[in-house]
Structure formats: structure tokens, C-alpha cells
Design a protein around this motif. Structure first.
Motif, PDB file in Angstrom:
ATOM      1  N   ARG A 167      20.928  25.552  19.922  1.00  0.00           N
ATOM      2  CA  ARG A 167      19.719  25.472  20.867  1.00  0.00           C
ATOM      3  C   ARG A 167      18.925  24.591  21.098  1.00  0.00           C
ATOM      4  N   GLU A 168      18.660  23.891  19.783  1.00  0.00           N
ATOM      5  CA  GLU A 168      17.818  22.745  19.717  1.00  0.00           C
ATOM      6  C   GLU A 168      18.416  21.343  20.234  1.00  0.00           C
ATOM      7  N   ILE A 169      19.826  21.186  19.987  1.00  0.00           N
ATOM      8  CA  ILE A 169      20.523  20.189  20.503  1.00  0.00           C
ATOM      9  C   ILE A 169      20.438  20.318  21.746  1.00  0.00           C
ATOM     10  N   GLU A 170      20.604  21.464  22.578  1.00  0.00           N
ATOM     11  CA  GLU A 170      20.459  21.389  23.951  1.00  0.00           C
ATOM     12  C   GLU A 170      19.213  21.364  24.519  1.00  0.00           C
ATOM     13  N   GLN A 171      18.219  21.615  23.859  1.00  0.00           N
ATOM     14  CA  GLN A 171      16.788  21.210  24.312  1.00  0.00           C
ATOM     15  C   GLN A 171      16.728  19.629  24.142  1.00  0.00           C
ATOM     16  N   ASN A 172      17.097  19.190  23.112  1.00  0.00           N
ATOM     17  CA  ASN A 172      17.091  17.759  22.910  1.00  0.00           C
ATOM     18  C   ASN A 172      17.580  16.980  24.085  1.00  0.00           C
ATOM     19  N   ALA A 173      18.906  17.429  24.418  1.00  0.00           N
ATOM     20  CA  ALA A 173      19.572  16.884  25.772  1.00  0.00           C
ATOM     21  C   ALA A 173      18.842  16.892  26.738  1.00  0.00           C
ATOM     22  N   LYS A 174      18.154  18.151  27.109  1.00  0.00           N
ATOM     23  CA  LYS A 174      17.309  18.226  28.450  1.00  0.00           C
ATOM     24  C   LYS A 174      16.188  17.435  28.265  1.00  0.00           C
ATOM     25  N   GLU A 175      15.652  17.447  27.239  1.00  0.00           N
ATOM     26  CA  GLU A 175      14.429  16.550  26.807  1.00  0.00           C
ATOM     27  C   GLU A 175      14.656  15.061  27.067  1.00  0.00           C
ATOM     28  N   LYS A 176      15.940  14.805  26.554  1.00  0.00           N
ATOM     29  CA  LYS A 176      16.315  13.132  26.686  1.00  0.00           C
ATOM     30  C   LYS A 176      16.524  12.880  28.320  1.00  0.00           C
ATOM     31  N   GLU A 177      16.924  13.897  28.846  1.00  0.00           N
ATOM     32  CA  GLU A 177      17.512  13.746  30.480  1.00  0.00           C
ATOM     33  C   GLU A 177      16.131  13.686  31.042  1.00  0.00           C
ATOM     34  N   ARG A 178      15.063  14.488  30.797  1.00  0.00           N
ATOM     35  CA  ARG A 178      14.010  14.450  31.260  1.00  0.00           C
ATOM     36  C   ARG A 178      13.238  13.029  31.253  1.00  0.00           C
ATOM     37  N   LEU A 179      13.316  12.789  30.175  1.00  0.00           N
ATOM     38  CA  LEU A 179      12.794  11.273  29.709  1.00  0.00           C
ATOM     39  C   LEU A 179      13.409  10.030  30.344  1.00  0.00           C
ATOM     40  N   LEU A 180      14.688  10.211  30.272  1.00  0.00           N
ATOM     41  CA  LEU A 180      15.380   9.147  31.100  1.00  0.00           C
ATOM     42  C   LEU A 180      15.070   9.141  32.625  1.00  0.00           C
TER      43      LEU A 180
END
Length: 226
Positions: A167-180
Motif C-alpha cells: 500500500r505504501e508503494i502504491e501511495q508513493n507512486a501516486k505521490e510521485k505522479e502528483r509531484l511530477l
């Protein structure tokens, strides 16, 4: 499935090992609530309290049990292997953290106890030996079951940790997408600001030119004063 199969196999091995252990039963005497009785002694290694519970449960299979501080009585015990008639069974248990010593007296009536050489002695001796083997086997089963439960809980804990990390990996990917996306928006915003600055410079130049022209007009009008 593999764990369950291994556990069953291990329990089977324990059963063979336990039954192979020779249980020492010997005759002796003891005073139970001021009554001198002849009977048999047996010492079983393991959790003394659990062994005592096992023995009490065993006694309950013979009839109604009265218990008081390690002393047990079954006034009309039905143990056909020892006697076809009811037996007055008396027993004491002294338990510790590592063992329990059981004394059992089988009163056939009028204070006639089962003793070495008398009828029923071999059956009484076998009764205690069978109990000891069953109690030891029960302890070993509880030990391996406890070990299995511990391993199962640890596996469940690790599985939950894995799910949390996923779940943390998925949240991290979403956060990365949001930051990009934010960086992309920021770059577009910077580009627009730079264009706005250039436009503003032109506007400032035009405004300054307009200001100077208006100033000249003011001065020209004032110069016409008669």
C-alpha cells in the motif's frame, strides 16, 4: 498444506517416542486425610499443573470426583479392569513446575487395597502407565501446536507487513505522479510568468512613452499662456 502434513508427521513421531518411554510405577503407602492407604506411585515429567488437570479429567471417567487441595476421591469408581464392583478410589497429586507425583489407592472394600500380587494390581499399574503416556503425548502435542500457532501468527504478521508495504508503494507512486504533475504545472506557470514579464516590460515602455507624450502636451499647453 505442507506445514500441516509436516505437523501431522511430527506428531506421529512423537506418539511413537512417547509410547516407548517406560513409565515407572511402584507400590507404596500414603496417609490421605488421616486414612492410611496402600497404593501406587507414579511421577510424570512436565508441567505439573497440567498433569494434575489431566489426572483429574482421567478420574472423572470413572465416576463423580470430589477434589480438595491436591486430594481426589471417586467413592464409587467404575474400573472394570481392576474390579467388577465399585471401587473407592483415593488419590493425591504433588505438582511442581517440572513434574507431578501421583499416588492412587484402590480400595476394593472394607479397607482392602490393591497391592502387589493381589487381583487387579497389574491393571492398576497399566492404568497409571497408560495415563502417563497419554499425558506426555498431550504435552508434546500442545508444544508443537503452540509452536505451529506461533509460526502461523508470525506468518500472518509478515503477510500484513507485506500488504502494508505494498500500500505504501502504491501511495508513493501516486505521490510521485502528483509531484511530477505539480512540477509540470510549475514549469508551465514559470513559462507563463516569463512571458508575462516580457509583456510587462513592453507595457512599461509603452506606458513610459505615453507618460512622456502627455507631459509634453501639458508643457505645450502651458507654453501658450498669454
Amino acid at each position: 498444506m505442507k506445514i500441516a502434513a509436516s505437523l501431522i508427521g511430527f506428531i506421529g513421531l512423537l506418539a511413537l517416542t512417547t509410547s516407548a518411554i517406560a513409565q515407572t510405577v511402584y507400590a507404596g503407602e500414603s496417609t490421605i486425610e488421616k486414612t492410611k492407604a496402600s497404593g501406587l506411585y507414579l511421577t510424570v515429567q512436565g508441567d505439573g499443573r497440567q498433569i494434575e488437570k489431566d489426572w483429574e479429567n482421567q478420574l472423572k471417567t470413572y465416576g463423580r470426583v470430589t477434589a480438595s487441595r491436591g486430594t481426589y476421591r471417586v467413592p464409587n469408581a467404575d474400573i472394570q479392569a481392576i474390579s467388577p464392583e465399585p471401587i473407592n478410589l483415593m488419590s493425591t497429586v504433588k505438582s511442581s513446575r517440572t513434574s507431578a507425583t501421583i499416588f492412587a489407592a484402590f480400595d476394593l472394600g472394607s479397607g482392602t487395597f490393591v497391592t502387589p500380587g493381589s487381583s487387579g494390581y497389574s491393571a492398576a499399574e497399566q492404568l497409571l502407565k497408560t495415563f502417563a503416556s497419554g499425558s506426555l503425548f498431550g504435552q508434546e502435542v500442545r508444544t508443537v501446536e503452540g509452536s505451529f500457532d506461533e509460526a502461523q501468527k508470525n506468518h500472518q504478521k509478515m503477510a500484513k507487513t507485506g500488504e502494508r508495504l505494498q500500500r505504501e508503494i502504491e501511495q508513493n507512486a501516486k505521490e510521485k505522479e502528483r509531484l511530477l504533475k505539480r512540477i509540470e504545472d510549475n514549469a508551465k506557470e514559470l513559462e507563463q510568468l516569463q512571458k508575462d514579464i516580457e509583456t510587462n516590460k513592453t507595457d512599461q515602455t509603452n506606458a513610459l512613452t505615453e507618460l512622456e507624450n502627455r507631459k509634453k502636451n501639458v508643457e505645450a499647453v502651458k507654453a501658450k499662456k498669454p
